[in-house]
Every structure is written in structure tokens, then in C-alpha cells.
Design a protein around this motif. Structure first.
Motif, short mmCIF file in Angstrom:
data_model
loop_
_atom_site.label_atom_id
_atom_site.label_comp_id
_atom_site.label_asym_id
_atom_site.label_seq_id
_atom_site.Cartn_x
_atom_site.Cartn_y
_atom_site.Cartn_z
N TYR A 1 0.76 -1.14 -0.10
CA TYR A 1 0.15 0.46 0.00
C TYR A 1 1.36 1.00 0.42
N TRP A 2 0.51 2.69 -1.03
CA TRP A 2 1.14 3.15 -0.52
C TRP A 2 0.46 4.62 0.39
N LEU A 3 0.67 5.69 0.71
CA LEU A 3 0.10 7.12 1.65
C LEU A 3 1.14 7.96 1.66
N ILE A 4 0.45 8.69 0.91
CA ILE A 4 1.55 9.54 0.33
C ILE A 4 0.92 11.07 0.81
N PRO A 5 1.21 11.74 1.35
CA PRO A 5 0.91 12.35 2.49
C PRO A 5 0.75 13.80 1.51
N PHE A 6 -0.37 15.05 1.76
CA PHE A 6 -0.09 15.72 0.86
C PHE A 6 -0.44 17.80 2.21
N SER A 7 -0.30 18.62 1.64
CA SER A 7 -0.70 19.60 2.26
C SER A 7 -2.19 19.46 2.59
N GLY A 8 -2.97 20.04 3.74
CA GLY A 8 -3.90 20.12 3.86
C GLY A 8 -4.87 19.18 4.74
N GLY A 9 -3.90 18.21 5.16
CA GLY A 9 -4.95 17.13 6.41
C GLY A 9 -4.91 16.01 4.73
N LYS A 10 -4.52 16.02 3.74
CA LYS A 10 -5.04 15.03 2.50
C LYS A 10 -3.84 13.72 2.09
N CYS A 11 -4.32 13.38 1.63
CA CYS A 11 -3.24 12.15 1.12
C CYS A 11 -3.78 10.93 -0.28
N SER A 12 -2.84 11.14 -0.69
CA SER A 12 -3.15 9.75 -1.48
C SER A 12 -3.07 8.28 -0.74
N LEU A 13 -4.08 7.96 -1.24
CA LEU A 13 -3.71 6.26 -0.96
C LEU A 13 -4.44 5.25 -1.99
N GLY A 14 -3.42 4.32 -2.18
CA GLY A 14 -3.40 3.18 -2.77
C GLY A 14 -3.09 1.32 -2.98
N VAL A 15 -3.36 0.65 -2.95
CA VAL A 15 -2.89 -1.04 -3.04
C VAL A 15 -2.28 -1.02 -3.82
N VAL A 16 -1.78 -1.86 -4.29
CA VAL A 16 -1.03 -2.94 -5.77
C VAL A 16 -1.01 -3.93 -5.26
N ALA A 17 -1.12 -4.82 -6.54
CA ALA A 17 -1.38 -6.54 -6.27
C ALA A 17 -1.46 -6.90 -7.41
N SER A 18 -0.97 -8.47 -7.98
CA SER A 18 -1.21 -9.28 -8.83
C SER A 18 -2.81 -8.61 -9.04
N GLU A 19 -3.63 -8.66 -10.67
CA GLU A 19 -4.83 -9.10 -10.62
C GLU A 19 -5.34 -10.17 -10.33
N GLU A 20 -5.02 -10.99 -10.00
CA GLU A 20 -5.12 -12.19 -9.99
C GLU A 20 -6.27 -12.31 -8.31
N LYS A 21 -4.53 -11.80 -7.62
CA LYS A 21 -5.14 -12.17 -6.00
C LYS A 21 -6.17 -10.68 -5.56
N LEU A 22 -6.29 -9.55 -6.69
CA LEU A 22 -7.73 -8.34 -6.16
C LEU A 22 -8.28 -8.98 -6.74
N LYS A 23 -9.15 -10.11 -7.70
CA LYS A 23 -9.90 -10.29 -8.30
C LYS A 23 -10.59 -11.43 -6.93
N LYS A 24 -9.37 -12.15 -6.86
CA LYS A 24 -10.65 -13.16 -5.44
C LYS A 24 -10.83 -12.03 -4.22
#
Length: 415
Positions: free
Chosen positions: A220-243
Motif C-alpha cells: 500500500y502507498w500513503l502519500i501525504p499532501f498539505s491540508g490533511g489529505k493523502c493519496s492512498l493506493g494498493v498494488v497486487a497481482s490482478e489475480e489476487k485482487l480479483k479473488k
């Protein structure tokens, strides 16, 4: 606006960071440049965590004062979490000389600011202009066909084309340059949130990369921005996320965050008030990066993986390297684009590739969570994570695969 000229020295496709930097550098050298951008800025983009190496290229283009004054979130390193384990790298404690800090940026604002600064320097940027065709002339030069915002079709002749179209990969599509990547097909789901993280619970000066508690190839990524916001994401194989069986990117992202208890606890007061999105199979490759007619910059040529935020650094590096070689060609010198551009650019890309491979194999994780790390080795690794993947004085650039393998073996042995 004035009519689009019929002929220029250089056409640049795309007004993102690599296009903005390349256009400013060429404009400073006195060449006629026009940038065609298919979208209207500001527009959403991911890739929000800059690396300190980026600051050198931003400075060369003359954009640094504007970037520093823009109020972006300061960044001085990268943190990694795996369950209750936690470690971080301070980019000012690195092997390579150069900038040790940078910013985390909302790309809509950042990319527009860069393009605006290029325009202030005199660069001609045409938004909502789409390149439809590229004809390469045997004697040199190119003719591009484009569509205007009004739907009209026209052509422009140029001595050279720089493709900075990113994931749009305009020239690879038009000139049949695309090749399949040898990376496994992975998927990313992501959004922006008001994170609600209490002061002191999160070092906002660092990107946080969290490893899934049981499946180490999910992160997972958590990228803080100014103003109390973040970019949030998860990365995995397509197969694992489909499950996981979720219907929408938002449902998937929220379900995946719930699987990482420490991250979920940190975000228990977050406001999920923006749409989520996803991309699949984003890694790419091409037959070659450049010849005497064109050069591919950044993601238009090759994209590895977002885990170390290398994409925007490679894009900016490629812009400055391509401009150096192109200037020699435009001045009448015979250049070898493979020897002068592709091979040296790929040196750094291949260094990042070794780190990406080691991440998904678990080797890099074994290394960074090892409790008795050598200070000198940490500084060498910190340099790579800070973007200095072309510094061949660093043993992890000179021999990345051998060095990473030996280090991972040592750390995993517990010696």
C-alpha cells in the motif's frame, strides 16, 4: 491564440513533467518548440511522490522557485511498515551528492504549475490538440497530423519529435514500437482521502509504504499532501485482487486496507470523499527509445512499477538527457541515440528494476527490516530510493543485481 505554425524545430507530445522540462530547456537554447497536449490542465494524475533527484531537473528548467513557493508537502524520506515493524530512510543521509529533500504533490496542481512556468518562459503549449499520425521522412524530419479542439485536422513539420505522452504512449502506438513487459500483470486501486490522522501518529514528511501482513507481494502507498489529505493506493497481482470479489475500485481499496490492521487503525477517521480508480497492466516496454527522428521520454518508453516512485524521476531524467543529445543533433553533429541516450538512460532504469524485482521477491524487505544494518549500506540504498540511480560511484548502481543479492542473503541469514 496565434495560429499553430506550419513548421518548428521540435514538437513535444504531452505537457506533463517531462514535456514541460524538455520544452523549457530547448526554448532556453533558442529552438522553436511547440507542445501538443490532448487534455486541458489541470487534470488528475497519479505519481505524486517526487524523489530528491527530481529537484536537479526542475532547477535546470528554471521551475524551482515556483515549486518551492507553491505550498506542497515537504518530503525528506520514505518509511516502510510491515505489521508492527517499521523502518525509514532519511534522504539527506545518502551516499550520492545532490538534493536530499523534495515534495509530495497533487499532480493536477503540480503539472499545471510546471506547464505554466514553461509558458511564462515563452513555450507554446496547445491544449486539447491530439496527435493522430506521424510520418518520418527519409531525408530527415517528420510530419505530424493533429486534431484541434474544434475538430479540424492539420499538419505540422518538424526536425524532431519528443514523445512525453506518458501512459498515452502516442508514438509507440503510431509507429508499432510497443512490446510486452516482462513484469507480471499487476493492478493498482487508488483514491485521495481526507486522512484524519492525528498529529504525531504519522510522519507527514515521508511516504509510507505498508506491506500486507500475510502476502508480502501486496503493498500500500500513503502519500501525504498539505491540508490533511493523502493519496492512498494498493498494488497486487490482478489475480489476487480479483479473488477479493469486489465490484468497484472503492470497495476493493477499502477491503484491502481492512486487511492491514496497522494501516486501517491509522485511517480510522479518514473521509473517503473522492472516487477511486484503478489501472491494470501498467508496466510496458518498447523496441527502442530513440533514433534520429524521435525520442521517447519517461512512461512513453518504459514504466516499471510505482513501488519506489521512480516513474517521474525517470521521466525528468530522460527529458534532460534527450535534450542534451538532441541539441548536438540540431547543431549538425552526428549522434548515436542508442549509445548517447538509450544505454545510459537504461542504466538507471535497470537499477530501479533490480530494486523492484527484489521488492516483490521479498529480498528488499528482508534487507530493510534487518535490525543490524550497516550505516554505509543504508546510505547507498537511500541514494537509490532518493532517485540517484545513475550515480555509478554507488556500488548498488555499478553492480545492482550482485550487490542486492549478496546483501539480501546476508540479512536473511541473520548473521
Amino acid at each position: 491564440m496565434a495560429a499553430v505554425p506550419k513548421q518548428v524545430d521540435v514538437v513535444i507530445i504531452g505537457a506533463g513533467p517531462s514535456g514541460a522540462i524538455a520544452s523549457a530547456l530547448l526554448n532556453k537554447k533558442g529552438y522553436s518548440v511547440i507542445v501538443f497536449e490532448k487534455q486541458q490542465f489541470p487534470r488528475f494524475s497519479i505519481g505524486e511522490s517526487l524523489l530528491p533527484q527530481c529537484m536537479e531537473y526542475i532547477e535546470q528548467a528554471g521551475f524551482l522557485p515556483a515549486i518551492r513557493d507553491a505550498g506542497f508537502q515537504f518530503k525528506n524520506g520514505a518509511a516502510f511498515a510491515w505489521g508492527e515493524r517499521y523502518t525509514y530512510f532519511n534522504f539527506e543521509e545518502k551516499f550520492s551528492p545532490g538534493h536530499g529533500t523534495t515534495f509530495q504533490v497533487e499532480r493536477a496542481h503540480f503539472d499545471k504549475l510546471m506547464a505554466d512556468e514553461a509558458q511564462k518562459q515563452g513555450v507554446d503549449i496547445r491544449y486539447r490538440h491530439v496527435i493522430n499520425d506521424c510520418q518520418l521522412h527519409e531525408g530527415g524530419g517528420n510530419t505530424l497530423t493533429y486534431t484541434t479542439p474544434e475538430g479540424e485536422t492539420a499538419t505540422i513539420d518538424c526536425r524532431f519529435v519528443l514523445d512525453a505522452s506518458g501512459f498515452g504512449r502516442v508514438l509507440p502506438g503510431l509507429l508499432d514500437l510497443e512490446e510486452p513487459s516482462d513484469f507480471p500483470v499487476r493492478q493498482a486501486a487508488f483514491t485521495h482521502i481526507n486522512d484524519g490522522i492525528a498529529f504525531g501518529d504519522f510522519d507527514r514528511n515521508k511516504i509510507l509504504v505498508t506491506v500486507h501482513p500475510q502476502e508480502r507481494d501486496i503493498w500500500y502507498w500513503l502519500i501525504p499532501f498539505s491540508g490533511g489529505k493523502c493519496s492512498l493506493g494498493v498494488v497486487a497481482s490482478e489475480e489476487k485482487l480479483k479473488k477479493r470479489g469486489k465490484d468497484t475500485p472503492m470497495e476493493l481499496l477499502q477491503a484491502m486496507v481492512a486487511e492491514a490492521p496497522e494501516l486501517a487503525k491509522m485511517l480510522d477517521r479518514a473521509e473517503w470523499n473522492n472516487d477511486a480508480n484503478h489501472i491494470t497492466g501498467y508496466s510496458c516496454n518498447v523496441k527502442h527509445l530513440a533514433n534520429n527522428h524521435y525520442a521517447l521520454l519517461g512512461n512513453a518508453g518504459e514504466f516499471l512499477d510505482p513501488v519506489f516512485s521512480s516513474g517521474i524521476t525517470i521521466a525528468m531524467r530522460s527529458a534532460t538527457m534527450a535534450v542534451d543529445v538532441l541539441t548536438r543533433q540540431l547543431e549538425g553533429e552526428t549522434v548515436d541515440w542508442q549509445a548517447d541516450y538509450e544505454i545510459p538512460l537504461r542504466k538507471g532504469v535497470d537499477t530501479f528494476r533490480v530494486f523492484v524485482d527484489a521488492w516483490y521477491e521479498g529480498l528488499f524487505q528482508d534487507t530493510i527490516f534487518y535490525p543490524h544494518q550497516s550505516v554505509s549500506v543504508r546510505e547507498m540504498i537511500s541514494s537509490i530510493l532518493a532517485g540517484y540511480a545513475w550515480d555509478e560511484n554507488n556500488p548498488f548502481v555499478a553492480e545492482p543485481r550482485r550487490r542486492m543479492g549478496a546483501l539480501a542473503e546476508f540479512c536473511s541469514s541473520g548473521d
